[in-house]
Enzyme design. Structure first.
Site, PDB file in Angstrom:
ATOM      1  N   HIS A  45       0.844  -1.235  -0.237  1.00 20.80           N
ATOM      2  CA  HIS A  45      -0.098   0.463  -0.361  1.00 20.80           C
ATOM      3  C   HIS A  45       0.704   1.178   0.300  1.00 20.80           C
ATOM      4  CE1 HIS A  45      -3.532   2.595   0.246  1.00 20.80           C
ATOM      5  NE2 HIS A  45      -2.542   3.038   0.677  1.00 20.80           N
ATOM      6  N   CYS A  46       0.514   2.057  -0.921  1.00 23.66           N
ATOM      7  CA  CYS A  46       1.355   3.111  -0.799  1.00 23.66           C
ATOM      8  C   CYS A  46       1.230   4.759  -0.193  1.00 23.66           C
ATOM      9  CB  CYS A  46       1.895   3.790  -2.756  1.00 23.66           C
ATOM     10  SG  CYS A  46       3.014   4.937  -2.778  1.00 23.66           S
ATOM     11  N   PRO A  47       1.915   5.044  -0.002  1.00 30.04           N
ATOM     12  CA  PRO A  47       1.571   6.042   1.341  1.00 30.04           C
ATOM     13  C   PRO A  47       1.661   7.404   0.387  1.00 30.04           C
ATOM     14  CG  PRO A  47       2.844   5.989   1.976  1.00 30.04           C
ATOM     15  CD  PRO A  47       3.257   4.416   1.165  1.00 30.04           C
ATOM     16  N   ASN A  60      -0.816   6.865  -2.114  1.00 31.33           N
ATOM     17  CA  ASN A  60      -2.585   6.307  -1.688  1.00 31.33           C
ATOM     18  C   ASN A  60      -3.485   5.453  -1.935  1.00 31.33           C
ATOM     19  OD1 ASN A  60      -4.464   5.977   1.007  1.00 31.33           O
ATOM     20  ND2 ASN A  60      -5.435   7.832   0.464  1.00 31.33           N
TER      21      ASN A  60
END
Length: 143
Positions: free
Chosen positions: A40-42, A45
């Protein structure tokens, strides 16, 4: 690392109680199962998985290319104004160089954050190229 734990396994997701295809993973942030989930890429998002991995890699490459451009364009002002003054002493900076430094202003300070981000993006891009070449995801690598 590098062992793909659920390759070929099928079953039910323990979290959402839905059928879970092989190499799928439940994302606790998004609350859904993602096919071939990498992470999950911050920054974006969203989950990086089967359907958007190529776009994520393109995004990483474009940020990397922008950092290369920014570092290249800001190297000369950085070198002349900061490195030259600190390494060779302030007396070595000529009046012409001092005038150039004043005119360039903020360009001088762009180099350090850009070069730092460039280093991070180089590692991130290389990491994902290695994973793709081995047909792994980040989650599979660390299992």
């Amino acid at each position: 690392g590098g062992k793909s734990g659920n390759k070929g396994e099928k079953g039910m997701c323990k979290t959402c109680d839905a059928p879970k295809p092989s190499r799928a993973h439940h994302c606790s942030v998004c609350g859904r199962c993602v096919l071939r989930m990498d992470h999950h890429c911050p920054f974006t998002n969203c989950c990086i998985g089967l359907y958007n991995e190529r776009f994520f890699l393109l995004w990483v490459f474009l940020v990397w290319a922008g950092c290369v451009y920014g570092a290249y364009m800001s190297w000369d002002p950085f070198y002349v104004c900061l490195v030259g003054g600190f390494v060779n002493g302030v007396d070595s900076v000529t009046p012409r160089d001092l005038e150039r430094c004043t005119d360039m202003g903020k360009e001088v300070f762009i180099f350090l954050p850009t070069a730092t981000l460039l280093g991070f993006m180089t590692i991130l891009f290389g990491w994902h190229l290695m994973l793709i070449s081995q047909d792994w995801t980040t989650l599979e690598f660390f299992r």
